[in-house]
Design a protein around this motif. Sequence first.
Motif, mmCIF file in Angstrom:
data_model
loop_
_atom_site.group_PDB
_atom_site.id
_atom_site.type_symbol
_atom_site.label_atom_id
_atom_site.label_comp_id
_atom_site.label_asym_id
_atom_site.label_seq_id
_atom_site.Cartn_x
_atom_site.Cartn_y
_atom_site.Cartn_z
ATOM 1 N N THR A 283 40.705 49.114 36.479
ATOM 2 C CA THR A 283 41.834 48.181 36.516
ATOM 3 C C THR A 283 42.999 48.834 37.235
ATOM 4 O O THR A 283 43.414 49.945 36.887
ATOM 5 C CB THR A 283 42.265 47.770 35.100
ATOM 6 O OG1 THR A 283 41.143 47.193 34.415
ATOM 7 C CG2 THR A 283 43.391 46.745 35.159
ATOM 8 N N ARG B 235 47.626 42.710 39.624
ATOM 9 C CA ARG B 235 46.550 43.259 38.788
ATOM 10 C C ARG B 235 45.200 42.948 39.432
ATOM 11 O O ARG B 235 44.960 41.825 39.891
ATOM 12 C CB ARG B 235 46.601 42.656 37.391
ATOM 13 C CG ARG B 235 45.661 43.312 36.375
ATOM 14 C CD ARG B 235 45.888 42.730 34.989
ATOM 15 N NE ARG B 235 45.124 43.442 33.981
ATOM 16 C CZ ARG B 235 43.846 43.171 33.678
ATOM 17 N NH1 ARG B 235 43.221 42.188 34.305
ATOM 18 N NH2 ARG B 235 43.215 43.859 32.738
ATOM 19 N N THR C 174 34.606 49.718 34.292
ATOM 20 C CA THR C 174 35.648 48.742 34.625
ATOM 21 C C THR C 174 36.883 49.487 35.107
ATOM 22 O O THR C 174 37.469 50.290 34.371
ATOM 23 C CB THR C 174 36.003 47.869 33.417
ATOM 24 O OG1 THR C 174 34.820 47.178 32.987
ATOM 25 C CG2 THR C 174 37.079 46.854 33.768
ATOM 26 N N GLU D 188 40.884 43.823 38.757
ATOM 27 C CA GLU D 188 39.869 44.389 37.865
ATOM 28 C C GLU D 188 38.523 44.348 38.574
ATOM 29 O O GLU D 188 38.079 43.293 39.026
ATOM 30 C CB GLU D 188 39.815 43.598 36.563
ATOM 31 C CG GLU D 188 38.916 44.217 35.514
ATOM 32 C CD GLU D 188 38.999 43.477 34.187
ATOM 33 O OE1 GLU D 188 38.046 42.718 33.887
ATOM 34 O OE2 GLU D 188 40.029 43.633 33.479
ATOM 35 N N ASP E 282 34.433 45.575 38.246
ATOM 36 C CA ASP E 282 33.319 46.102 37.454
ATOM 37 C C ASP E 282 32.306 46.741 38.391
ATOM 38 O O ASP E 282 31.903 46.135 39.401
ATOM 39 C CB ASP E 282 32.637 44.981 36.666
ATOM 40 C CG ASP E 282 33.512 44.467 35.526
ATOM 41 O OD1 ASP E 282 34.410 45.213 35.101
ATOM 42 O OD2 ASP E 282 33.307 43.319 35.079
#
Length: 653
Positions: free
Chosen positions: A64, A87, A62, A89, A91
């Motif tokens: 970020t 922000r 992950t 994120e 995966d």
Amino acid sequence: MANRRAWGWGLGVGLPLAALVLFLALFRWDWLIPVIEAQAAAKLGRPVTLQHLHVKLGRTITVTAEGLRVGNPPGFADDPPLARLPRAEVDVALAPLLRGNVVIPSVTLDRPQVELVGRPDGTTNYAFDAPGPPGEGADGGGPQVGALRIRDGKVHAAIAGLKADFNVDLKTEEPPGEEPALLADADGTYAAQPISAAFRGGAVLNLRDAERPWPVDLQLSNGPTRVRLKGTVKDPVKLAGADLRLEVETPDMARLSALTGVPIPATPPFRATGRLDYAAGRFRFTDVEGRVGNSDIAGAYTVSTGARTDFTADLHSKRVDLADLGGVIGGTPGRAGTPGQTAEQRREIARAAASPRLIPTTPINIPRLQAADIHVRYKANSIRGKGIPFDGLEMALDIVDGVIRLHPGSFKVGRGEISADATLTPQENGMLRAKAEIELRRVDISRLMQAAGAGGAGSLGGVGSIETTGRSLSEMLGNGNGSLTVVSVGGNISALLADLSGLQFGRALLSALGIPERTQIECLIGDFGLRQGALSVRTLLLDTESHVVSGSGLAGLGKEVLNLRLRTDSKHFSIGSLPTSIGITGSFKSPEIAPDLGEIGARAGAAAGLGVLFAPLALLPTIQLGVGENSQCERLARVGQGSQGGGAAPAQR
């Protein structure tokens, strides 16, 4: 000695190990930010900054990123930047990554903001040197993206060249028990018209799951124009496997120019539906069915997506109303009472009807297209129009490097046709330079007469040419130079000179000339010269069973004025049978007919019999017919040649 070796081994191994443990304990992923910023800036050509970077290792990695900012290119203000992302994120699956494949199960973007700017000089902050979408048939390279989540996304676009300023709200939803969806709502102005749009992208759990095509539902309003796009796309990332239904409705197709980037002339109300997909670098709009005013239209369109736009259309109509095509030549398209007309269109039609001018004076808006090529093929099976003798239309039109070529345009008239090959070159000052060659091939006189509410038989042939410049059709005709010759190939008439363009003076003209309502045509020849918009009658001869009509004079095409003379001579002299001469003056739209009483008196003692033919026939040897055989006209030409040697009076041009 042993202790010394142990101590050395401990320093040689333990110290680096301790340093590694200490490094890992103190390591921060933020230390990689300068490298990431430099590489991203080099690829995007814009400054890139990142505040924080976090990586969580495991079977799924992950990543970020916080405080991502993509600036504007040189020459643009620094604030607001092109993009802000508080922000993000991402995966990444570890096992595929070890095999060299990038699989991204999910991407989450939190409150992204994008600012798109296009300035009046054409420069933008969003143009990247990146290839277009690969389309169908491309390989499966690139990351495989699964779920895409967007929270409270905002896009603002202010693009001067498109007269656009609108906002887009972008987000994803995952309602309980329902498929996740990508939603977008737009509001503002586009092409100086209000625009609103609602988009639902359907399932976004896996944008590349071919077993679950991606639903698309878009509804857009731009002023009075309505667009609906609904269907599925198998691979939205590559625009592959699209199966979409497009519906378009607008009061004027010219309003679509801003949406498509292709110049379109004014039309009556337009609506169409068809199938939209993407393949081999082209958007394709196929199985099209629609209407333009009172005309049906069907076929297919394709638009390329490369650096140079290429637009291709293959269209056909079962029945077309020529009034609907008036915008192509700068006229007012459509008829009063066509369903869907706007109030402004009704006013324009009323103004055109009340205008004393017959030929359109509105400039033809054809910009010199340097970034697009256009190829259109069109066929109409039947044609409707007031006093129109045309039965069909075929046209091949190409615009390449800004030069327009019609090769050919062909109107069917019974078993014959009127065809034209033309080249139009837009000039920098808004003028059009035009050159055209025209040919009449066995045009049915019966069909011409039927359009005028009369009867007849036989056919016409002819050739013509014109070279000119101008901004409107009226100006181009007013500046034109060229010629036209027409010749009959036998037949008979019941109202040969009845008007073919809506003017209601044909029968009055026949009556003034003294021609019987039905008579056999022996020969019809017209030879006209065009110089600076003045169409001169070099030779006009209508030879019937009992009478001969000859003509002279001028028609000013630019100002639409008439100054013509027609004279009727009887072949068989009898008491009271005197040569009749009439004048046709006035405008094209409102011509006036009056007898020339002074000339009638002067010619009261004219000779009777075939000798009255000698003057007009003296001109026949100078005409290059080149339109087929007409034995009677050829016989008269030989008579004319003999008359020149027999002392006939010289012809007056």
